[in-house]
Design a protein around this motif. Structure first.
Motif, mmCIF file in Angstrom:
data_model
loop_
_atom_site.group_PDB
_atom_site.id
_atom_site.type_symbol
_atom_site.label_atom_id
_atom_site.label_comp_id
_atom_site.label_asym_id
_atom_site.label_seq_id
_atom_site.Cartn_x
_atom_site.Cartn_y
_atom_site.Cartn_z
ATOM 1 N N ASP A 73 -17.963 -19.324 -8.768
ATOM 2 C CA ASP A 73 -19.099 -18.644 -8.177
ATOM 3 C C ASP A 73 -20.089 -19.636 -7.546
ATOM 4 O OD1 ASP A 73 -20.376 -15.703 -9.365
ATOM 5 O OD2 ASP A 73 -21.680 -17.076 -8.294
ATOM 6 N N ASP B 138 -28.207 -9.949 -8.098
ATOM 7 C CA ASP B 138 -26.791 -10.189 -8.324
ATOM 8 C C ASP B 138 -26.247 -9.240 -9.381
ATOM 9 O OD1 ASP B 138 -26.386 -12.138 -6.434
ATOM 10 O OD2 ASP B 138 -26.496 -13.823 -7.827
ATOM 11 N N SER C 81 -20.910 -9.067 -7.335
ATOM 12 C CA SER C 81 -21.422 -9.066 -5.961
ATOM 13 C C SER C 81 -22.910 -9.359 -5.873
ATOM 14 C CB SER C 81 -21.189 -7.697 -5.310
ATOM 15 O OG SER C 81 -19.851 -7.304 -5.426
ATOM 16 N N ARG C 82 -23.288 -10.018 -4.796
ATOM 17 C CA ARG C 82 -24.699 -10.107 -4.419
ATOM 18 C C ARG C 82 -25.051 -8.805 -3.699
ATOM 19 N NH1 ARG C 82 -26.778 -15.731 -3.020
ATOM 20 N NH2 ARG C 82 -26.329 -15.678 -5.243
ATOM 21 N N LEU D 97 -22.847 -5.010 -0.443
ATOM 22 C CA LEU D 97 -22.310 -5.717 -1.602
ATOM 23 C C LEU D 97 -21.471 -6.884 -1.079
ATOM 24 C CD1 LEU D 97 -21.072 -2.641 -3.676
ATOM 25 C CD2 LEU D 97 -22.668 -4.378 -4.533
ATOM 26 N N VAL D 98 -21.802 -8.086 -1.505
ATOM 27 C CA VAL D 98 -21.044 -9.272 -1.079
ATOM 28 C C VAL D 98 -20.448 -9.942 -2.315
ATOM 29 C CG1 VAL D 98 -21.128 -11.442 0.211
ATOM 30 C CG2 VAL D 98 -22.705 -9.573 0.805
ATOM 31 N N PRO D 99 -19.141 -9.739 -2.575
ATOM 32 C CA PRO D 99 -18.533 -10.406 -3.738
ATOM 33 C C PRO D 99 -18.711 -11.929 -3.632
ATOM 34 C CG PRO D 99 -17.084 -8.684 -2.907
ATOM 35 C CD PRO D 99 -18.199 -8.853 -1.895
ATOM 36 N N ARG D 100 -19.167 -12.550 -4.739
ATOM 37 C CA ARG D 100 -19.453 -13.994 -4.709
ATOM 38 C C ARG D 100 -18.160 -14.771 -4.916
ATOM 39 N NH1 ARG D 100 -23.058 -11.774 -7.895
ATOM 40 N NH2 ARG D 100 -22.379 -12.862 -9.782
ATOM 41 N N GLU E 83 -10.928 -8.138 -9.879
ATOM 42 C CA GLU E 83 -12.128 -8.182 -9.039
ATOM 43 C C GLU E 83 -12.212 -6.932 -8.152
ATOM 44 O OE1 GLU E 83 -12.434 -13.070 -8.656
ATOM 45 O OE2 GLU E 83 -11.274 -11.936 -7.181
ATOM 46 N N LEU F 176 -15.269 -4.450 -8.061
ATOM 47 C CA LEU F 176 -15.941 -4.086 -6.807
ATOM 48 C C LEU F 176 -16.097 -2.568 -6.712
ATOM 49 C CD1 LEU F 176 -17.135 -4.757 -4.036
ATOM 50 C CD2 LEU F 176 -14.791 -4.824 -3.125
ATOM 51 N N GLU G 74 -18.898 -1.477 -8.872
ATOM 52 C CA GLU G 74 -20.211 -1.789 -8.281
ATOM 53 C C GLU G 74 -20.513 -0.879 -7.084
ATOM 54 O OE1 GLU G 74 -20.374 -6.098 -7.817
ATOM 55 O OE2 GLU G 74 -20.214 -6.369 -9.996
ATOM 56 N N HIS H 1 -17.887 -8.106 2.933
ATOM 57 C CA HIS H 1 -19.105 -7.392 2.564
ATOM 58 C C HIS H 1 -18.829 -5.902 2.704
ATOM 59 C CE1 HIS H 1 -19.361 -8.157 6.926
ATOM 60 N NE2 HIS H 1 -20.152 -7.106 7.036
#
Lengths: 143, 143
Positions: free
Chosen positions: A3, A21, A25-26, A40-43, A57, A61, A64, A94
């Motif tokens: 990460d 966070d 995701s961010r 949503l941006v998976p880190r 993951e 996602l 989330e 994203h």
């Protein structure tokens, strides 16, 4: 992939406010007051497609996406959620989560490319961010 | 909700060819030869949002999005996948999985509303359906 190597794409950073966070995701608020519009941006460094995530993951996602959808729906009483992973312009993976209203200017068409963004005032952005963080148990000190 | 009460929305039926049934979703090919374009329609009567599915169904939907994405990517060698649940016009929950190419007519914009569909010939549709069914272990007798 650790990460800690994650860096938000500069275009996404420029167009958004940080909500916080989640586990994977961010969460970002697009700086366009026309639509309640989250990303949503998976880190995960280098991820461009959902397929670039592991199955675990991918499941996270989806969790989330559902969490954020629920929060956005509760905040906005929207008519429809629009959820999308496109990425034709910005390659970093994203996922858009957008609250649509029958009275919004693009309805019923998708929002992309419809009109220039109308930035939030600082006060309005602060209020939206606070409400979303409260709904999602996020604090302000995550960046 | 029993699967047997599921009926495909007439608009989705009119615009697509049947590929087959996955565990949760009916898989359809949009009848537009411009883009390799699939739809996943969870067979849950009344579902309009991803939030209308149970968490188990949401996880299964993500699994099917990944399966179908993998198959479409392998068939098309596309530049980008576009995945979206919009539903502003047709309320029945459906997820678009679209193989995008830098040379397709809408690139880099989203495909919706770009141009009228160009229907497949019967022969071309048959070939595409056969290839997809083979990749996804589907047979022709599911309808």
């Amino acid at each position: 992939m650790p990460d800690s190597l994650f860096e938000l794409h500069e275009r996404l950073a420029a167009d958004t406010h940080l909500v916080g966070d989640l586990v994977l995701s961010r969460l970002l608020l697009i700086n366009d007051a026309t639509y309640p519009w989250l990303l949503l941006v998976p880190r995960r460094p280098g991820a461009s497609e959902i397929l670039d995530l592991s199955p675990i993951e991918q499941a996270q996602l989806m969790t989330e996406i559902a969490q954020v959808s629920e929060a956005l729906k509760a905040e906005t009483a929207c008519d429809k959620l629009n959820i999308a992973a496109l990425g034709n312009v910005v390659p970093q993976l994203h996922v858009h989560v957008i609250a649509r209203s029958r009275r919004d200017p693009a309805w019923p068409r998708p929002v992309w490319g419809h009109a220039a963004a109308v930035p939030y005032t600082d006060k309005a952005a602060g209020e939206v961010l606070s409400r979303l963080r409260r709904r999602l148990w996020l604090t302000d000190d995550k960046r």
